[in-house]
Design an enzyme around this catalytic site. Structure first.
Site, PDB file in Angstrom:
ATOM      1  N   ASP A  27       0.846  -1.189   0.000  1.00  0.00           N
ATOM      2  CA  ASP A  27       0.000   0.000   0.000  1.00  0.00           C
ATOM      3  C   ASP A  27       0.889   1.250   0.000  1.00  0.00           C
ATOM      4  O   ASP A  27       1.458   1.601   1.030  1.00  0.00           O
ATOM      5  CB  ASP A  27      -0.885  -0.062   1.256  1.00  0.00           C
ATOM      6  CG  ASP A  27      -1.699   1.189   1.480  1.00  0.00           C
ATOM      7  OD1 ASP A  27      -1.839   1.984   0.527  1.00  0.00           O
ATOM      8  OD2 ASP A  27      -2.205   1.365   2.607  1.00  0.00           O
ATOM      9  N   ASP A  31      -3.702   4.154   2.659  1.00  0.00           N
ATOM     10  CA  ASP A  31      -5.142   4.116   2.978  1.00  0.00           C
ATOM     11  C   ASP A  31      -5.588   2.745   3.484  1.00  0.00           C
ATOM     12  O   ASP A  31      -6.780   2.510   3.687  1.00  0.00           O
ATOM     13  CB  ASP A  31      -5.982   4.553   1.760  1.00  0.00           C
ATOM     14  CG  ASP A  31      -5.856   3.589   0.594  1.00  0.00           C
ATOM     15  OD1 ASP A  31      -5.068   2.619   0.689  1.00  0.00           O
ATOM     16  OD2 ASP A  31      -6.546   3.798  -0.429  1.00  0.00           O
ATOM     17  N   ASP A  35      -2.105  -1.058  -3.651  1.00  0.00           N
ATOM     18  CA  ASP A  35      -2.349  -0.298  -4.882  1.00  0.00           C
ATOM     19  C   ASP A  35      -1.257  -0.557  -5.919  1.00  0.00           C
ATOM     20  O   ASP A  35      -0.278  -1.251  -5.650  1.00  0.00           O
ATOM     21  CB  ASP A  35      -2.479   1.208  -4.568  1.00  0.00           C
ATOM     22  CG  ASP A  35      -1.416   1.694  -3.594  1.00  0.00           C
ATOM     23  OD1 ASP A  35      -0.260   1.258  -3.755  1.00  0.00           O
ATOM     24  OD2 ASP A  35      -1.741   2.469  -2.665  1.00  0.00           O
ATOM     25  N   ASP A 205     -11.769 -15.205 -15.186  1.00  0.00           N
ATOM     26  CA  ASP A 205     -12.543 -15.514 -13.988  1.00  0.00           C
ATOM     27  C   ASP A 205     -13.772 -16.360 -14.356  1.00  0.00           C
ATOM     28  O   ASP A 205     -14.437 -16.092 -15.363  1.00  0.00           O
ATOM     29  CB  ASP A 205     -13.002 -14.185 -13.350  1.00  0.00           C
ATOM     30  CG  ASP A 205     -13.643 -14.368 -12.001  1.00  0.00           C
ATOM     31  OD1 ASP A 205     -12.957 -14.858 -11.097  1.00  0.00           O
ATOM     32  OD2 ASP A 205     -14.827 -14.021 -11.849  1.00  0.00           O
ATOM     33  N   GLU A 279      -9.900 -19.905 -15.095  1.00  0.00           N
ATOM     34  CA  GLU A 279     -10.295 -20.416 -13.787  1.00  0.00           C
ATOM     35  C   GLU A 279     -11.574 -21.202 -14.016  1.00  0.00           C
ATOM     36  O   GLU A 279     -12.653 -20.625 -14.147  1.00  0.00           O
ATOM     37  CB  GLU A 279     -10.568 -19.257 -12.804  1.00  0.00           C
ATOM     38  CG  GLU A 279     -10.876 -19.751 -11.409  1.00  0.00           C
ATOM     39  CD  GLU A 279     -12.056 -19.083 -10.723  1.00  0.00           C
ATOM     40  OE1 GLU A 279     -12.153 -19.177  -9.494  1.00  0.00           O
ATOM     41  OE2 GLU A 279     -12.902 -18.460 -11.405  1.00  0.00           O
TER      42      GLU A 279
HETATM   43  C1  NOJ Z   1     -13.544 -16.330  -8.720  1.00  0.00           C
HETATM   44  C2  NOJ Z   1     -12.672 -15.337  -8.005  1.00  0.00           C
HETATM   45  O1  NOJ Z   1     -11.402 -15.906  -7.838  1.00  0.00           O
HETATM   46  C3  NOJ Z   1     -13.372 -15.021  -6.713  1.00  0.00           C
HETATM   47  O2  NOJ Z   1     -12.559 -14.288  -5.834  1.00  0.00           O
HETATM   48  C4  NOJ Z   1     -14.649 -14.286  -7.030  1.00  0.00           C
HETATM   49  O3  NOJ Z   1     -15.366 -14.067  -5.845  1.00  0.00           O
HETATM   50  C5  NOJ Z   1     -15.524 -15.099  -7.979  1.00  0.00           C
HETATM   51  N1  NOJ Z   1     -14.786 -15.674  -9.057  1.00  0.00           N
HETATM   52  C6  NOJ Z   1     -16.590 -14.229  -8.593  1.00  0.00           C
HETATM   53  O4  NOJ Z   1     -16.025 -13.353  -9.520  1.00  0.00           O
END
Ligand code: NOJ
Length: 530
Positions: A27, A31, A35, A205, A279
């Site tokens: 950071d 704050d 970042d 994601d 993922e």
């Molecule tokens: C997978 C992400 O790694 C996680 O942190 C997130 O909450 C969910 N997808 C929803 O986007």
């Protein structure tokens, strides 16, 4: 420093990628939240550690209800984290150190603050604005179907005119309708935007979630599956995403693959080597392999390694299945033990000295396997899951379910000193999740000075891996060394892992590295040159 040249192989094929959870890495402005400038200032740590790439979790404008995985603008930087200029500086700084940059793309849902969702709420049922999301009429007074949100409760929320919208995660994360061409176009533009800014790759994601079974039918669960679902929900140590009933109308639908084919065309057409890693919590390695066919994503996280218990037979099984699934599609495998969604692996393996010993040993084992490895910030310090008090919970999963969520693996990193903020931010910074008072001995500063520390061990492991990552080849031969031992040979490298309770002899050869004091000891991995 120049990027490692893994003998002409695509950079990602053998890479060690380090996950930076931006809110908790460093950071710069004090704050309490990490970042961009903080990451840039701490890039030398990554260079010294010896990683090839850095994956940064979402830094886009967002109300932060899911700490960035609720994106309100895919082409900006949230002021909380800095500006686009800060992003450029970070990318440049990483590249100068030979470190590639992977950014996080969140295509399954937007934030409810995204202009599209605001327009959808302001428009009537049936309008084109609503058609970018999954709005449906309810069934009687109830939601359109029986789907549950991953974060607990129904996956549907009702809006004032009586329609419901789908959110597989938080209510503030409405799912997009990927059958709508506008959605596809928007994400192709987003890819182009970040490619233009020089990023080397994308982490996708919820890559298995974009399409839902046509007609959005009820999920059919047997009584046994219903009982199991309740158990999984109750058990703090089980990852909900890792449990798979037979019928999953919200995940892993065949239509999703066409999206990844179109993205692969975009990435392949880019003048330099660019990649995507998905993922995808699919049910097995075979279904995961479909995401990494030659014309789809380059890689997908292999969560089967992460979910395996501390057991030689379980590890052998994952290795065999992973390698054969990857080979079946000509892809390179990946290995991962921790990330910002799961309990840190030293804690999963029992915690304390035993947990840490096992964590180092399993890390060494995955680093010896062909393919690339993903590390999560703080594992190089041997950090354990922190027991965050309920009054400090931040995770929407915890707030929706009333059970400890993912805050314990997201506590800001300790860099130096003997009290919070341990150099995470300037003195006086109050970290967004409280740090334990006991972390003084675990800081980067303390561990860098100690050759026996976990940090020193990681540095040695990555440096040694660099020497054999390509020369050892991709062929792995599992050797029979008894029920409690995993031993495999890869070229002239042998990796030996003792998961048992009694010492065993390691094969003959020159010891390159050992995860503990004695090769062959229980909970110990050894690399040998044979
Ligand atoms: C997978 C992400 O790694 C996680 O942190 C997130 O909450 C969910 N997808 C929803 O986007």
């Amino acid at each position: 420093m120049r990027p490692t040249d893994y003998r002409g192989a695509p950079w990602w094929k053998h890479a060690v990628c380090y996950q930076v959870y931006i809110r908790s890495y460093a950071d710069a402005d004090g704050d309490g939240v990490g970042d961009m400038a903080g990451i840039t200032a701490r890039l030398p740590h990554l260079a010294e550690l010896g990683v090839d790439a850095l994956w940064i979790t979402p830094f886009y404008p967002s109300p932060q209800n899911d700490h960035g995985y609720d994106v309100a603008d895919y082409c900006g930087v949230d002021p909380l984290f800095g500006s686009l200029d800060d992003a450029d500086l970070l990318f440049k700084g990483a590249h100068e150190l030979g470190i590639r940059v992977i950014v996080d793309l969140v295509p399954n849902h937007t934030s409810s603050e995204h202009p599209w969702f605001k327009a959808a709420l302001a428009s009537p049922p049936g309008s084109p604005e609503r058609a970018r999301y999954l709005f449906r009429p309810g069934r009687g007074d109830g939601p359109p179907n029986n789907w549950k949100s991953v974060f607990g409760g129904s996956a549907w929320t009702r809006v004032p005119d009586g329609e419901w919208y789908l959110h597989l995660f938080d209510t503030t994360q409405p799912d997009l309708d990927w059958t709508n061409p506008e959605v596809r176009e928007m994400f192709e533009q987003v890819l182009g935007f970040w490619l233009e800014r020089g990023v080397d790759g994308f982490r996708i994601d919820v890559a298995h979630g974009l399409f839902k079974e046509r007609g959005l039918p009820d999920q059919r669960l047997t009584p046994e599956e219903l009982a199991r679902a309740a158990e999984v929900e109750e058990d703090d140590n089980e990852t909900v995403a890792a449990w798979h009933p037979a019928h999953e109308p919200m995940w892993d639908q065949p239509e999703v693959h066409e999206v990844y084919r179109s993205w692969r065309r975009i990435l392949d057409a880019w003048p330099a080597e660019r990649m995507a890693v998905g993922e995808a919590w699919t049910r097995d390695q075979a279904s995961l392999a479909r995401y990494i066919r030659p014309d789809e994503l380059h890689q997908a996280f292999n969560f089967h390694w992460l979910t395996a218990p501390w057991s030689a037979s379980a590890f052998r099984d994952v290795i065999t299945r992973t390698l054969s699934a990857a080979e079946s599609v000509g892809a390179s495998p990946t290995w991962v033990l921790s990330n910002h969604d799961v309990i840190r692996h030293p804690t999963r393996y029992g915690g304390g000295t035993v947990g840490l010993g096992r964590a180092r040993a399993s890390t060494m084992t995955m680093l010896a396997l062909p393919g690339s490895a993903y590390l999560y910030q703080g594992e190089e310090l041997g950090l354990e899951e922190v027991d965050v008090p309920p009054e400090a919970w931040q995770d929407p999963l915890a707030l929706r379910t009333g059970k400890a969520g993912r805050d314990g693996c997201r506590v800001p990193l300790p860099w130096s000193g003997d009290h919070s903020p341990y150099g995470f931010g300037p003195e006086g910074t109050v970290p967004w999740i409280p740090q334990p008072t006991t972390w003084g001995a675990l800081t980067v500063e303390a561990q860098a000075a100690d050759p026996g520390s976990t940090l020193s061990f990681y540095r040695r492991a990555l440096a040694t891996r660099r020497e054999f990552a390509t020369s050892a080849g991709d062929d792995v031969e599992l050797l029979d060394a008894g029920p409690d031992v995993v031993t495999f040979r890869r070229g002239d490298l042998v990796c030996h892992l003792n998961c048992g309770v009694t010492p065993v002899e390691v094969p003959p050869g020159r010891v390159l590295l050992c995860s503990g004091p004695t090769p062959g000891a229980p909970d110990t991995a050894t690399w040998l040159r044979v």
